[in-house]
Design a protein around this motif. Structure first.
Motif, PDB file in Angstrom:
ATOM      1  N   ASP A   1       3.383   4.367  -7.456  1.00  0.00           N
ATOM      2  CA  ASP A   1       3.907   3.712  -8.625  1.00  0.00           C
ATOM      3  C   ASP A   1       2.961   4.378 -10.037  1.00  0.00           C
ATOM      4  OD1 ASP A   1       5.359   1.831  -7.500  1.00  0.00           O
ATOM      5  OD2 ASP A   1       3.680   0.121  -7.527  1.00  0.00           O
ATOM      6  N   ARG A   2       2.046   4.828  -9.788  1.00  0.00           N
ATOM      7  CA  ARG A   2       1.300   5.719 -10.746  1.00  0.00           C
ATOM      8  C   ARG A   2       1.671   7.152 -11.007  1.00  0.00           C
ATOM      9  NH1 ARG A   2      -3.626   7.064  -9.566  1.00  0.00           N
ATOM     10  NH2 ARG A   2      -3.910   5.620  -7.558  1.00  0.00           N
ATOM     11  N   VAL A   3       1.989   7.941  -9.862  1.00  0.00           N
ATOM     12  CA  VAL A   3       2.186   9.042 -10.089  1.00  0.00           C
ATOM     13  C   VAL A   3       3.906   9.618 -10.350  1.00  0.00           C
ATOM     14  CG1 VAL A   3       0.174   9.947  -8.737  1.00  0.00           C
ATOM     15  CG2 VAL A   3       2.464   9.696  -7.895  1.00  0.00           C
ATOM     16  N   ALA A   4       4.693   8.306  -9.839  1.00  0.00           N
ATOM     17  CA  ALA A   4       5.959   8.567 -10.118  1.00  0.00           C
ATOM     18  C   ALA A   4       6.343   8.451 -11.543  1.00  0.00           C
ATOM     19  CB  ALA A   4       6.641   7.675  -9.433  1.00  0.00           C
ATOM     20  N   GLN A   5       5.671   8.132 -12.373  1.00  0.00           N
ATOM     21  CA  GLN A   5       6.004   7.799 -13.805  1.00  0.00           C
ATOM     22  C   GLN A   5       5.902   9.178 -14.463  1.00  0.00           C
ATOM     23  OE1 GLN A   5       6.603   4.960 -15.021  1.00  0.00           O
ATOM     24  NE2 GLN A   5       5.770   3.956 -12.960  1.00  0.00           N
ATOM     25  N   ASP A   6       5.347  10.204 -14.084  1.00  0.00           N
ATOM     26  CA  ASP A   6       5.378  11.420 -14.551  1.00  0.00           C
ATOM     27  C   ASP A   6       6.040  12.629 -13.352  1.00  0.00           C
ATOM     28  OD1 ASP A   6       4.882  13.972 -15.598  1.00  0.00           O
ATOM     29  OD2 ASP A   6       2.887  14.284 -15.534  1.00  0.00           O
ATOM     30  N   LYS A   7       7.265  12.788 -13.850  1.00  0.00           N
ATOM     31  CA  LYS A   7       7.992  13.728 -12.893  1.00  0.00           C
ATOM     32  C   LYS A   7       7.591  15.205 -13.172  1.00  0.00           C
ATOM     33  CE  LYS A   7      11.237  10.177 -11.522  1.00  0.00           C
ATOM     34  NZ  LYS A   7      10.718   9.005 -12.047  1.00  0.00           N
ATOM     35  N   SER A   8       6.877  15.497 -13.908  1.00  0.00           N
ATOM     36  CA  SER A   8       6.632  17.223 -14.298  1.00  0.00           C
ATOM     37  C   SER A   8       6.238  17.800 -13.113  1.00  0.00           C
ATOM     38  CB  SER A   8       6.120  17.155 -15.578  1.00  0.00           C
ATOM     39  OG  SER A   8       4.657  16.649 -15.577  1.00  0.00           O
ATOM     40  N   SER A   9       5.180  17.083 -12.484  1.00  0.00           N
ATOM     41  CA  SER A   9       4.726  17.798 -11.155  1.00  0.00           C
ATOM     42  C   SER A   9       4.947  16.808  -9.833  1.00  0.00           C
ATOM     43  CB  SER A   9       3.510  18.333 -11.600  1.00  0.00           C
ATOM     44  OG  SER A   9       2.625  17.146 -11.885  1.00  0.00           O
ATOM     45  N   PRO A  10       5.116  17.670  -8.789  1.00  0.00           N
ATOM     46  CA  PRO A  10       5.256  16.728  -7.819  1.00  0.00           C
ATOM     47  C   PRO A  10       3.834  16.118  -7.131  1.00  0.00           C
ATOM     48  CG  PRO A  10       5.321  19.267  -7.283  1.00  0.00           C
ATOM     49  CD  PRO A  10       5.373  19.035  -8.635  1.00  0.00           C
ATOM     50  N   PHE A  11       3.765  15.336  -6.096  1.00  0.00           N
ATOM     51  CA  PHE A  11       2.566  14.968  -5.479  1.00  0.00           C
ATOM     52  C   PHE A  11       2.437  15.225  -3.885  1.00  0.00           C
ATOM     53  CE2 PHE A  11       5.445  11.248  -5.337  1.00  0.00           C
ATOM     54  CZ  PHE A  11       5.157  10.653  -3.987  1.00  0.00           C
ATOM     55  N   PHE A  12       1.348  15.204  -3.558  1.00  0.00           N
ATOM     56  CA  PHE A  12       1.055  15.432  -2.110  1.00  0.00           C
ATOM     57  C   PHE A  12       0.180  14.135  -1.713  1.00  0.00           C
ATOM     58  CE2 PHE A  12      -1.930  16.611   1.444  1.00  0.00           C
ATOM     59  CZ  PHE A  12      -1.109  16.705   2.216  1.00  0.00           C
ATOM     60  N   LEU A  13       0.598  13.410  -1.021  1.00  0.00           N
ATOM     61  CA  LEU A  13      -0.049  12.075  -0.336  1.00  0.00           C
ATOM     62  C   LEU A  13      -0.504  12.137   1.087  1.00  0.00           C
ATOM     63  CD1 LEU A  13      -1.179   9.250  -0.559  1.00  0.00           C
ATOM     64  CD2 LEU A  13       1.102   8.440  -0.532  1.00  0.00           C
ATOM     65  N   SER A  14      -1.382  12.314   1.638  1.00  0.00           N
ATOM     66  CA  SER A  14      -2.164  12.067   2.744  1.00  0.00           C
ATOM     67  C   SER A  14      -2.235  10.547   2.934  1.00  0.00           C
ATOM     68  CB  SER A  14      -3.126  13.015   3.391  1.00  0.00           C
ATOM     69  OG  SER A  14      -2.971  14.514   3.043  1.00  0.00           O
ATOM     70  N   LEU A  15      -1.367  10.024   4.046  1.00  0.00           N
ATOM     71  CA  LEU A  15      -1.394   8.645   4.558  1.00  0.00           C
ATOM     72  C   LEU A  15      -1.818   8.563   5.808  1.00  0.00           C
ATOM     73  CD1 LEU A  15      -0.999   5.773   3.671  1.00  0.00           C
ATOM     74  CD2 LEU A  15       1.492   5.916   3.966  1.00  0.00           C
ATOM     75  N   HIS A  16      -3.079   8.387   6.026  1.00  0.00           N
ATOM     76  CA  HIS A  16      -3.654   8.460   7.378  1.00  0.00           C
ATOM     77  C   HIS A  16      -4.381   7.244   7.725  1.00  0.00           C
ATOM     78  CE1 HIS A  16      -4.604  13.098   6.636  1.00  0.00           C
ATOM     79  NE2 HIS A  16      -3.186  12.708   6.484  1.00  0.00           N
ATOM     80  N   TYR A  17      -3.535   6.549   8.550  1.00  0.00           N
ATOM     81  CA  TYR A  17      -3.757   5.130   9.025  1.00  0.00           C
ATOM     82  C   TYR A  17      -4.938   5.158  10.183  1.00  0.00           C
ATOM     83  CZ  TYR A  17      -0.093   2.958   6.658  1.00  0.00           C
ATOM     84  OH  TYR A  17       0.900   2.582   5.856  1.00  0.00           O
ATOM     85  N   THR A  18      -5.683   4.340  10.183  1.00  0.00           N
ATOM     86  CA  THR A  18      -6.544   3.957  11.387  1.00  0.00           C
ATOM     87  C   THR A  18      -5.723   3.041  12.559  1.00  0.00           C
ATOM     88  OG1 THR A  18      -7.457   1.961  10.684  1.00  0.00           O
ATOM     89  CG2 THR A  18      -8.425   4.002   9.982  1.00  0.00           C
ATOM     90  N   ALA A  19      -4.643   2.845  12.380  1.00  0.00           N
ATOM     91  CA  ALA A  19      -3.711   1.736  13.285  1.00  0.00           C
ATOM     92  C   ALA A  19      -3.130   2.964  14.228  1.00  0.00           C
ATOM     93  CB  ALA A  19      -2.798   1.061  12.486  1.00  0.00           C
ATOM     94  N   PRO A  20      -3.050   2.567  15.647  1.00  0.00           N
ATOM     95  CA  PRO A  20      -3.347   1.509  16.130  1.00  0.00           C
ATOM     96  C   PRO A  20      -4.575   1.622  17.017  1.00  0.00           C
ATOM     97  CG  PRO A  20      -1.615   2.660  17.511  1.00  0.00           C
ATOM     98  CD  PRO A  20      -2.034   3.434  16.284  1.00  0.00           C
ATOM     99  N   HIS A  21      -5.643   2.360  16.395  1.00  0.00           N
ATOM    100  CA  HIS A  21      -6.724   2.839  17.265  1.00  0.00           C
ATOM    101  C   HIS A  21      -7.820   1.517  17.063  1.00  0.00           C
ATOM    102  CE1 HIS A  21     -10.988   4.615  16.957  1.00  0.00           C
ATOM    103  NE2 HIS A  21     -10.538   5.473  17.244  1.00  0.00           N
ATOM    104  N   TRP A  22      -8.705   1.322  18.248  1.00  0.00           N
ATOM    105  CA  TRP A  22      -9.481   0.139  18.192  1.00  0.00           C
ATOM    106  C   TRP A  22     -10.360  -0.133  17.029  1.00  0.00           C
ATOM    107  CZ3 TRP A  22     -14.122   2.629  17.773  1.00  0.00           C
ATOM    108  CH2 TRP A  22     -14.296   3.760  18.412  1.00  0.00           C
ATOM    109  N   PRO A  23     -10.949  -1.058  16.863  1.00  0.00           N
ATOM    110  CA  PRO A  23     -11.004  -2.607  17.706  1.00  0.00           C
ATOM    111  C   PRO A  23      -9.526  -3.203  17.594  1.00  0.00           C
ATOM    112  CG  PRO A  23     -11.955  -2.970  15.875  1.00  0.00           C
ATOM    113  CD  PRO A  23     -11.847  -1.457  15.751  1.00  0.00           C
ATOM    114  N   TRP A  24      -9.110  -3.801  18.694  1.00  0.00           N
ATOM    115  CA  TRP A  24      -7.647  -4.544  18.640  1.00  0.00           C
ATOM    116  C   TRP A  24      -7.414  -5.755  17.914  1.00  0.00           C
ATOM    117  CZ3 TRP A  24      -6.023  -0.385  20.631  1.00  0.00           C
ATOM    118  CH2 TRP A  24      -6.724   0.489  21.824  1.00  0.00           C
TER     119      TRP A  24
END
Length: 442
Positions: A185-208
């Motif tokens: 939502d924040r970076v999309a306001q400025d389309k002059s430069s692209p973005f790189f987002l690392s979205l690294h979940y801990t799921a489905p790693h323990w604990p359960w």
């Protein structure tokens, strides 16, 4: 066309997800219905890889390869299998800040960068996401944390905003998803430069733990491996929570009109763990049998990728990092040549294929492996094996005795490659959370 050449990039990494845990990889429905409808939809509208691998069968070594687009064996920290919370304060067990990375090279090429989710590449002050190319960071630094207390296996709180530890209530999978939406939502306001987002979940790693299991946080705080708990129903719900969050992310891209020009890649850092479905593969996390290293790979980029593609191209984590660098117009540092190979030709046409030998080694059980075409050379506990993978994905029919010349050639090829890598340091550690005393072997 310029937008397609310089896409926004979202690199989504699940943690310990099995090869067949997703519906689009043959996974079964849960009692509540589809486990991964969003990811299944991304695969249907993009390309799904059937012969894609992680750089390692355990967390942090794969993440070194992801970050550098190079074989992880080149860096001391990646010799840990994996980095554990005892390394907090170490100045050697982490990603060196001077090493070029996927985010730093993309940032040099004009991208805005963020890591939301798991880091697992060393602790501040010597290491950290903000020191390795990310403009923003929210998430845990260690390998495993409780979903509600956000404490790591040594009991220390481990949720960071940049380089500050802060408390925030909530189920970690959802916190990560919401932060990702907020970032878009924040970076999309400025389309002059692209973005790189690392979205690294801990799921489905323990604990359960699902969203409804906050009470378990007190029960497992002294042993996050949660050896006495969990089941396939909880596990599938944890995947579903992550899938829902990815749906929120995709909704945000659509809301801002940038889905078409965003490359979204999804995978797992290694093969499945206790409750994973790896069918038809055998083994799992910590193993160089197929179940430990063959993982889902889904790519979605409407401007470039035709819907419904299925590719048998052999590839591994660092190839995807190289692909993102090429897509983003980034240039590798000549002092740190890449080991990864770009998959852009395959993304443009899923029928494209090229030869891609893949090498692995593990301190644990003296394992080594080479996948080259249809064939795989494997060593475990001093025993050498030869498998024809398309004919025998379960690696049950050892052809070493029937085809000794091929075995010898592949063993020699592996050893020649290994000579180009630093040796495993004698003080490198293997950290196992459980053994046969806790559960029978696979």
């Amino acid at each position: 066309m310029m937008a397609a050449q310089r896409p926004n990039i979202i690199f989504i990494v699940a943690d310990d997800l099995g090869f067949a845990d997703l519906g689009c990889y043959g996974g079964r429905d849960a009692h509540f219905g589809k486990v991964s409808p969003v990811l299944d939809g991304l695969a249907a509208q993009g390309v799904r890889f059937t012969q894609g691998y992680s750089n390692s069968p355990v967390c942090s070594p794969t993440r070194f390869a992801l970050m550098t687009a190079r074989y992880q064996y080149r860096l001391r920290g990646a010799a840990e299998e994996p980095i554990n919370s005892k390394s907090r304060g170490s100045t050697t067990l982490g990603l060196p800040v001077e090493h070029p990375t996927l985010p730093s090279l993309l940032r040099d090429a004009g991208y805005r960068t963020a890591l939301i989710g798991k880091w697992h590449l060393g602790y501040p002050p010597a290491f950290g996401p903000l020191r390795s190319g990310y403009d923003e960071f929210f998430g845990p630094m260690s390998g495993g944390v409780d979903y509600f207390s956000h404490c790591s296996s040594n009991g220390q709180h481990d949720l960071w905003f940049g380089e500050e530890e802060k408390q925030e209530e909530g189920y970690l999978t959802d916190l990560i998803s919401h932060r990702a939406v907020d970032y878009i939502d924040r970076v999309a306001q400025d389309k002059s430069s692209p973005f790189f987002l690392s979205l690294h979940y801990t799921a489905p790693h323990w604990p359960w733990e699902t969203r409804d299991d906050e009470a378990l946080a007190q029960e497992v705080k002294t042993n996050l491996f949660h050896l006495h708990g969990g089941d396939i129903h909880t596990y599938r719900r944890m995947i579903h929570h992550m899938d829902e969050g990815i749906g929120w992310v995709m909704d945000a891209l659509r809301k801002h009109g940038i889905e078409r020009d965003t490359l979204v890649v999804f995978t797992s850092d290694n093969g499945g763990e206790r409750f994973s479905d790896n069918w038809p593969l055998v083994g799992g996390k910590m193993d160089l049998t197929e179940g430990g290293i063959r993982v889902p790979w889904i790519a979605h980029w409407p401007a470039v990728i035709q819907p419904g593609g299925v590719s048998a191209q052999q590839c591994m984590t660092m190839d995807w990092s190289t692909t993102m660098l090429e897509a983003g117009g980034a240039t590798a540092d000549a002092a740190y040549p890449l080991d990864g190979v770009s998959l852009l030709p395959v993304l443009r046409d899923a029928r494209q294929a090229f030869a891609r030998p893949l090498h692995w080694r593990m301190n644990h059980r003296g394992q080594r492996a080479l996948r080259d075409g249809d064939w795989k050379y494997l060593r475990v506990d001093g025993h050498d094996y030869l498998f024809n993978i398309p004919a025998d994905e379960r690696e049950r029919a050892n052809l070493a005795g029937r085809d000794p010349a091929r075995l010898a050639a592949m063993r020699e090829a592996w050893e020649s490659w290994n000579e180009t890598m630093p040796a495993i340091p004698p003080d490198a550690t293997v950290s196992l959370g459980y053994s046969v005393k806790d559960m029978p072997q696979r």
